[in-house]
Write an enzyme that holds these catalytic residues in place. Structure first.
Site, PDB file in Angstrom:
ATOM      1  CG  ASN A 131       2.276  -0.495  -0.686  1.00 50.38           C
ATOM      2  OD1 ASN A 131       2.407   0.729  -0.580  1.00 50.38           O
ATOM      3  ND2 ASN A 131       1.134  -1.127  -0.409  1.00 50.38           N
ATOM      4  CB  SER A 173       4.178 -11.497   6.283  1.00 49.23           C
ATOM      5  OG  SER A 173       3.220 -10.795   7.074  1.00 49.23           O
ATOM      6  CD  GLU A 203      -0.547  -7.044  -1.356  1.00 47.01           C
ATOM      7  OE1 GLU A 203       0.651  -7.017  -1.055  1.00 47.01           O
ATOM      8  OE2 GLU A 203      -1.310  -6.078  -1.199  1.00 47.01           O
ATOM      9  CE  LYS A 224       1.248  -2.090   3.139  1.00 47.30           C
ATOM     10  NZ  LYS A 224       0.661  -3.143   3.957  1.00 47.30           N
ATOM     11  N   GLY A 252       0.991  -7.584   7.004  1.00 44.93           N
ATOM     12  CA  GLY A 252       1.427  -6.902   8.218  1.00 44.93           C
ATOM     13  C   GLY A 252       1.272  -7.731   9.484  1.00 44.93           C
ATOM     14  CD  GLU A 302      -2.631  -1.654   4.047  1.00 44.45           C
ATOM     15  OE1 GLU A 302      -2.040  -0.700   3.520  1.00 44.45           O
ATOM     16  OE2 GLU A 302      -2.038  -2.647   4.532  1.00 44.45           O
ATOM     17  CG  HIS A 332      -3.024  -2.304  -0.857  1.00 45.53           C
ATOM     18  ND1 HIS A 332      -3.409  -2.409   0.459  1.00 45.53           N
ATOM     19  CD2 HIS A 332      -1.828  -2.936  -0.961  1.00 45.53           C
ATOM     20  CE1 HIS A 332      -2.467  -3.074   1.127  1.00 45.53           C
ATOM     21  NE2 HIS A 332      -1.496  -3.394   0.281  1.00 45.53           N
TER      22      HIS A 332
HETATM   23  P1  13P Z   1       3.532  -6.564   4.472  1.00 54.79           P
HETATM   24  O1  13P Z   1       4.664  -7.049   3.602  1.00 54.79           O
HETATM   25  O2  13P Z   1       3.937  -5.531   5.476  1.00 54.79           O
HETATM   26  O3  13P Z   1       2.750  -7.704   5.060  1.00 54.79           O
HETATM   27  O4  13P Z   1       2.516  -5.773   3.483  1.00 54.79           O
HETATM   28  C1  13P Z   1       2.107  -6.396   2.313  1.00 54.79           C
HETATM   29  C2  13P Z   1       1.379  -5.406   1.497  1.00 54.79           C
HETATM   30  O5  13P Z   1       0.271  -4.997   1.814  1.00 54.79           O
HETATM   31  C3  13P Z   1       2.031  -4.900   0.277  1.00 54.79           C
HETATM   32  O6  13P Z   1       1.148  -4.179  -0.515  1.00 54.79           O
END
Ligand code: 13P
Length: 260
Positions: A10, A214, A168, A12, A174, A98, A96
């Site tokens: 992803n 992560s 997740e 982002k 992150g 976010e 997601h």
């Molecule tokens: P990270 O791998 O940067 O922690 O992000 C995970 C994520 O949100 C994938 O959709």
């Protein structure tokens, strides 16, 4: 029953069309050696056509990161599943954390988006996961069960069978703070158990559950060798070909030595 490991990146809000094309060139080179692992990347929508063109015939699927639940209309700034499909995407992330936390996607909106993904012929990756305060309050499994139950409420069994679920935990995204393999396995088993209690046996046996939060080359093998972890949804480490390739290589190794 063995489920092929599925690693998705992803991106982002990183990589406009030019940078996305450059990363796709490198990924194409780095990932050719891993035909045993299913792969996808989710670039920003504006970069999808460039990445689709570059990854043609590689077997690496291209996904949207989000979609609107309507086909078209006066929804300034929004993109429909039909548009993603027209641009060449075959998959789409839905729900997601976010989107849920920063853009107001409720469980009901996530359910509508999931329906919209199927309407557009896209394969959804449904994201679920609890926040740190929900985990600390002992609510992690209940929160994920609620997210699943609303999202899946009006799907047919055939639709559920084609779903990928990404667990997740919000506190691991992150932050560099990965769930331990045991913590992740516990939740994945709970999700599979939730599916088993509501659907025919084929469903929990088939549906792949990715872990996200992560994930990197150094922790991927430990996570992916858990029996109920069928892949990874990768954020930060998906932004360079080297770091993504390290995860895919770990998956290929785990896949070769386990039932996955
Ligand atoms: P990270 O791998 O940067 O922690 O992000 C995970 C994520 O949100 C994938 O959709």
């Amino acid at each position: 029953m063995s489920r092929r490991l599925f690693i998705a990146g992803n991106w982002k809000m990183h990589k406009g069309p030019r940078d996305a094309d450059a990363l796709a060139v490198e990924l194409k080179r780095a990932l050719v050696d891993h035909p045993s692992v299913d792969l996808a990347v989710a670039p920003p929508a504006i970069s999808i056509p460039a990445v689709v063109a570059r990854l043609q015939h590689t077997g690496i699927a291209v996904a949207g990161q989000d979609l609107h639940d309507q086909v078209s209309g006066a929804f300034t700034g929004a993109i429909s599943g039909e548009m993603l499909a027209q641009a060449g995407a075959t998959h789409v992330l839905v729900g997601h954390s976010e989107r849920r936390a920063l853009f107001g996607d409720t469980d009901q909106i996530v359910a509508a988006k999931l329906q919209a993904a199927f309407r557009a012929g896209l394969l959804p990756i449904l994201c679920v996961g609890e926040t740190l305060s929900e985990r600390d309050a002992g609510q992690a499994e209940a929160v994920v069960a609620r997210q699943l139950s609303t999202a899946l409420s009006s799907l047919s069994i055939d639709q559920v069978l084609t779903l990928t679920i990404a667990y997740e935990p919000v506190w691991a995204i992150g932050t560099g703070r990965t769930a331990s393999p045991a913590q992740a396995q516990e939740m994945h088993a709970s999700i599979r158990g939730w599916l088993a209690s509501r659907y025919p046996r084929e469903v929990p046996a088939t549906v792949r559950i990715q872990y996200g939060g992560s994930v990197k080359g150094s922790n991927a093998a430990g996570l992916l060798s858990q029996p109920d972890i069928d892949g990874a949804l990768v954020g930060g480490a998906a932004l360079t070909a080297d770091s993504f390739q390290a995860i895919v290589a770990a998956a290929a190794q785990v896949g070769a030595s386990s039932g996955h």
